[in-house]
Structures are given as structure tokens and as C-alpha cells.
Design a protein around this motif. Structure first.
Motif, short mmCIF file in Angstrom:
data_model
loop_
_atom_site.label_atom_id
_atom_site.label_comp_id
_atom_site.label_asym_id
_atom_site.label_seq_id
_atom_site.Cartn_x
_atom_site.Cartn_y
_atom_site.Cartn_z
N PRO A 1 0.81 -1.24 0.00
CA PRO A 1 0.00 0.00 0.00
C PRO A 1 0.83 1.27 0.00
O PRO A 1 0.33 2.33 -0.38
N LEU A 2 2.08 1.19 0.41
CA LEU A 2 2.93 2.38 0.38
C LEU A 2 3.22 2.84 -1.03
O LEU A 2 3.49 4.03 -1.26
N ARG A 3 3.15 1.91 -1.99
CA ARG A 3 3.50 2.24 -3.37
C ARG A 3 2.33 2.12 -4.33
O ARG A 3 2.38 2.68 -5.43
N MET A 4 1.28 1.41 -3.95
CA MET A 4 0.13 1.19 -4.83
C MET A 4 -1.11 1.79 -4.20
O MET A 4 -1.61 1.29 -3.18
N ARG B 1 -4.12 1.89 -5.28
CA ARG B 1 -5.35 1.10 -5.45
C ARG B 1 -5.52 0.06 -4.35
O ARG B 1 -6.61 -0.49 -4.19
N LEU B 2 -4.48 -0.22 -3.59
CA LEU B 2 -4.56 -1.21 -2.52
C LEU B 2 -4.66 -0.56 -1.14
O LEU B 2 -4.42 -1.23 -0.14
N ARG B 3 -5.03 0.69 -1.08
CA ARG B 3 -5.04 1.40 0.20
C ARG B 3 -6.38 1.29 0.92
O ARG B 3 -6.90 2.26 1.44
N THR B 4 -6.92 0.13 0.92
CA THR B 4 -8.04 -0.22 1.78
C THR B 4 -7.81 -1.64 2.28
O THR B 4 -7.24 -2.48 1.57
N LEU B 5 -8.24 -1.92 3.49
CA LEU B 5 -8.03 -3.25 4.05
C LEU B 5 -8.78 -4.32 3.26
O LEU B 5 -8.32 -5.46 3.15
N LEU B 6 -9.93 -3.96 2.71
CA LEU B 6 -10.70 -4.93 1.94
C LEU B 6 -9.95 -5.32 0.67
O LEU B 6 -9.88 -6.51 0.32
N ARG B 7 -9.37 -4.36 -0.02
CA ARG B 7 -8.63 -4.68 -1.25
C ARG B 7 -7.38 -5.48 -0.94
O ARG B 7 -7.00 -6.37 -1.71
N ILE B 8 -6.72 -5.15 0.17
CA ILE B 8 -5.55 -5.93 0.56
C ILE B 8 -5.96 -7.37 0.86
O ILE B 8 -5.27 -8.33 0.47
N ALA B 9 -7.07 -7.54 1.56
CA ALA B 9 -7.53 -8.90 1.88
C ALA B 9 -7.88 -9.68 0.61
O ALA B 9 -7.54 -10.87 0.50
N LEU B 10 -8.54 -9.02 -0.34
CA LEU B 10 -8.89 -9.71 -1.59
C LEU B 10 -7.64 -10.08 -2.39
O LEU B 10 -7.55 -11.18 -2.93
N ALA B 11 -6.68 -9.14 -2.46
CA ALA B 11 -5.44 -9.42 -3.19
C ALA B 11 -4.66 -10.55 -2.52
O ALA B 11 -4.12 -11.44 -3.19
N ALA B 12 -4.61 -10.55 -1.18
CA ALA B 12 -3.92 -11.62 -0.47
C ALA B 12 -4.64 -12.95 -0.64
O ALA B 12 -3.99 -14.01 -0.73
N LEU B 13 -5.96 -12.92 -0.68
CA LEU B 13 -6.72 -14.16 -0.87
C LEU B 13 -6.42 -14.78 -2.23
O LEU B 13 -6.17 -15.99 -2.35
N VAL B 14 -6.40 -13.95 -3.27
CA VAL B 14 -6.10 -14.45 -4.61
C VAL B 14 -4.66 -14.97 -4.68
O VAL B 14 -4.40 -16.05 -5.23
N LEU C 1 -3.31 -7.92 8.45
CA LEU C 1 -2.68 -7.42 9.67
C LEU C 1 -1.50 -6.49 9.35
O LEU C 1 -1.34 -5.42 9.96
N GLY C 2 -0.68 -6.89 8.39
CA GLY C 2 0.44 -6.04 8.00
C GLY C 2 -0.02 -4.70 7.43
O GLY C 2 0.57 -3.65 7.70
N ARG D 1 -1.13 4.04 8.87
CA ARG D 1 -0.87 5.46 9.11
C ARG D 1 0.21 6.03 8.19
O ARG D 1 0.27 7.24 8.00
N GLY D 2 1.04 5.19 7.67
CA GLY D 2 2.12 5.67 6.81
C GLY D 2 1.90 5.44 5.33
O GLY D 2 2.84 5.55 4.55
N TRP D 3 0.67 5.13 4.93
CA TRP D 3 0.41 4.85 3.53
C TRP D 3 0.71 6.05 2.64
O TRP D 3 1.19 5.89 1.52
#
Length: 218
Positions: A111-114, A116-129, A161-162, A168-170
Motif C-alpha cells: 500500500p505504500l506504493r500502490m 489502489r490497494l489502500r483499503t483493508l478490503l482490497r488488501i484482503a482480496l489481493a492476499a486471498l487471490v 494485519l500487515g 498510518r504511513g500509507w
């Protein structure tokens, strides 16, 4: 603990080889970006990118590294079975912790560099895939590991979790918006053609009006 060492012992030499390359690539990438970006921003983004590539490489090596002598992968699609067994007498809690930490660094760095991934839901979906692809690859190439639903859930939870820890630093590495430069208003000058004024003597006008008045009387 022995099961953990058997599963991860091969990562020690791989990490020792990959880490110097990442440390060498960081200043080189930063120097290249300093040509068009501020120095501090170029150094910080290069460090994050180098760390993300290093973690992704280590994860790829870990999931494709064979374990055991049989080389036959097993499939377990019952949710909660591995987690329950890990808390049993013969279970290994380290296996659960390892699955949680597997994608946790990537969840914090991406999320620091992308944006589009700056929501926990999108991170969870990307990690799931990503976790489904990893587990499927393990099963297809027969690395001797267990492909289970719990691994997918634990990997997804670790990435989320990560991301929550680094939330806060996104925006810390975002470039500030450009400052608008005030352009002074240009004065428009209109060039007027010079006018030529001719001054006629008063005696000429008196003579002309006297002639007109004489004609009207006649």
C-alpha cells in the motif's frame, strides 16, 4: 520447533544470497530515480521497492521448495482442521504463525506504493487471490507440503494485519502536489494610429460662412 526448522531450513542460504543483492540494488535504484525526483523521495521509494521484491522472492522460493522425501502434496479443504490440530498435543503452533507471517510484510509494503490497494478490503482480496495461487502451485508441483483452506485464511489474515499496522504511513511516500506558479498578467498594449489634426485659420472659416450667407440672401 523441529517441524519449523525442517520447513524453513532451506531459506537460510537463499536469504543470505538474496539479501546482498537487495542491499546493492537499493542505492542503484535510488541514484537512477534522483535524476527526476527529490533525493529523499527517491531513496525512500527505492528502499520500499527493494524490500518488497526481496520478500516476494523469498516467498516464491519458500512455497516452491520441496519438503520431505516423498514429494507428494496433500489436500485439505476442511476449514479449521489445521488450526485445531495446531493447538493439539501433537500439533505445531509455529506452522500457524509462519502462515500468518508469510504475506504480512507484503501487506505492509504494497500500500505504500500502490494507491489502489489502500483499503483493508482490497488488501484482503489481493492476499486471498495470491494465497490461492500459491497453494494451488504447491499442490500441482508436488512439493510435499499440505495445501489447505486454513493456509489461505491465515495468509490473508497476515496480509491484512500487515496493512493495518502500516496504515498510518500509507501516504508518507506520496509526492506533494505541485505548487501553482502565479503568472503575472500581461498588459495588452493597443497601438493606435496617430491622428493628424490640421488647424484651419479662423479667417478662412469666416470667409467661407460669409459666402454661404450671401448666397442664401440672394
Amino acid at each position: 520447533m523441529e517441524a519449523l526448522l525442517r520447513a524453513f531450513w532451506g531459506m537460510i542460504p537463499v536469504s543470505a544470497i538474496a539479501l546482498p543483492y537487495a542491499l546493492l540494488g537499493w542505492p542503484l535504484l535510488a541514484a537512477r530515480r534522483r535524476r527526476r525526483l527529490p533525493a529523499r523521495y527517491a531513496t525512500a521509494t527505492a528502499g520500499v521497492d527493494s524490500a518488497a521484491f526481496l520478500v516476494a522472492f523469498l516467498v516464491l522460493c519458500l512455497v516452491t521448495m520441496p519438503v520431505g522425501s516423498s514429494g507428494v502434496s496433500t489436500l485439505d479443504l476442511v476449514p479449521g482442521a489445521d488450526i485445531t490440530a495446531a493447538f493439539g498435543d501433537d500439533g505445531s503452533l509455529w506452522q500457524v504463525i509462519g502462515n500468518v507471517l508469510l504475506l504480512c510484510p507484503l501487506g505492509a509494503l504494497l500500500p505504500l506504493r500502490m494507491r489502489r490497494l489502500r483499503t483493508l478490503l482490497r488488501i484482503a482480496l489481493a492476499a486471498l487471490v495470491a494465497s490461492v495461487l500459491v497453494e494451488g502451485t504447491q499442490y500441482l508441483i508436488h512439493t510435499g507440503r499440505v495445501t489447505s483452506t486454513d493456509d489461505v485464511l491465515l495468509n490473508t489474515a497476515g496480509a491484512t494485519l500487515g496493512a493495518a499496522l502500516s496504515r498510518r504511513g500509507w501516504r508518507a511516500l506520496d509526492l506533494p502536489p505541485p505548487v501553482p506558479v502565479a503568472i503575472p498578467a500581461q498588459r495588452r498594449t493597443i497601438c493606435e494610429a496617430p491622428t493628424l489634426r490640421m488647424r484651419v485659420p479662423r479667417s478662412v472659416w469666416d470667409t467661407r460662412y460669409a459666402a454661404i450667407a450671401h448666397r442664401e440672401r440672394q
